[in-house]
Write an enzyme that holds these catalytic residues in place. Sequence first.
Site, short mmCIF file in Angstrom:
data_model
loop_
_atom_site.label_atom_id
_atom_site.label_comp_id
_atom_site.label_asym_id
_atom_site.label_seq_id
_atom_site.Cartn_x
_atom_site.Cartn_y
_atom_site.Cartn_z
CB SER A 1 -35.13 -87.84 10.02
OG SER A 1 -33.77 -88.00 10.30
CG HIS B 1 -31.79 -83.67 9.99
ND1 HIS B 1 -33.04 -83.14 10.26
CD2 HIS B 1 -31.89 -85.00 10.30
CE1 HIS B 1 -33.83 -84.09 10.70
NE2 HIS B 1 -33.17 -85.23 10.73
#
Length: 252
Positions: free
Chosen positions: A135, A171
Site C-alpha cells: 500500500s 487495492h
Amino acid sequence: MPASDPTILATSMGFFRGDRGPYDMRPSPVFELAAELAEAGPQPRVCYLGQAVGDQPTSLTAVYGAFADTRFRLSHLALFPMPNIEDIRAHLLDQDVIWVGGGSVANLVAVWRVHGLDEILHECWQAGVVLAGVSAGSICWHVGGATDSFGPRLRGFTNGLGWLPYGNGVHYDSEGQRRPLMHELVADGTLPTSHCTDDGVGLVYRGTELVEAVADREGVSAYEVTRAADGSVREAVIAPRLLGRDGPSGAR
C-alpha cells in the site's frame, strides 16, 4: 548475498489474517519471494518500517507476532518519538529485505525526508537490499498514486520518491474509488504510465524495469494504465504468477 540487481517489490499484499482479531496475522509467501530475490541465507534479515502509521506499538507487536516461529530474523526501525537505532545506515545496509507497512504515504515520505532516510534507502536499494512493502509501502517508491492520506476521499499524490518512474495504484479491486481515479490521473497527465495491483498482487522491479507480477491467491491481476495519443486511457492486464503458500515457487 545482496540481490544481483537493485530490486523493489511493490505490493497490495503482505500478511494473511487469522480469525482471532485484526492483529492475528501470518506472513504471506511474498516474504519468501523477497528473501529469494535478496539471495538471502537460511535466516533472512527483515527490517520493518512502520512510519506510515506513526510507528504504532500495536502494529509493531502484530508484525513481530506474525514472524514468530518462522525462519526470518525480524528487526524494526522506528522514528517516533525518536530513532530506536543509533546507526540507521549501518543497520539497514545489513538487511536482506526492508519491508514498509501501509498507512499514509504522504506522511511516510515526509518523515523519511526529514530524517534523511530517503538517501539511506536509495543507497540500500543500489547495494542490493530488497526494498518491499504494501500500500503506502508500494506507492512510495513511485512517482505517486491515489491515496487517502488527506482524508476518506481519495486524491492524487505526486510527491513519491520517484525511483520507479511510474504511477502506482494499490487495492485496485477492493476500493471503488481507486480505478477511476488512477484513470483520471493518467488521462490528465498528473501521473505517468501506472502499474496497479489488486489485493494479493505484487510487482517485481529490477532496476526500473517491471519484470513480473506475482499473486498469493487466484482470480486477481496487475494492470498497466497508459495514456494514448488522443488522451484516452488504456488498461492492460498483467497476469501474475501464483505464489505457493509455502514459498515462492508455487509448491504447496
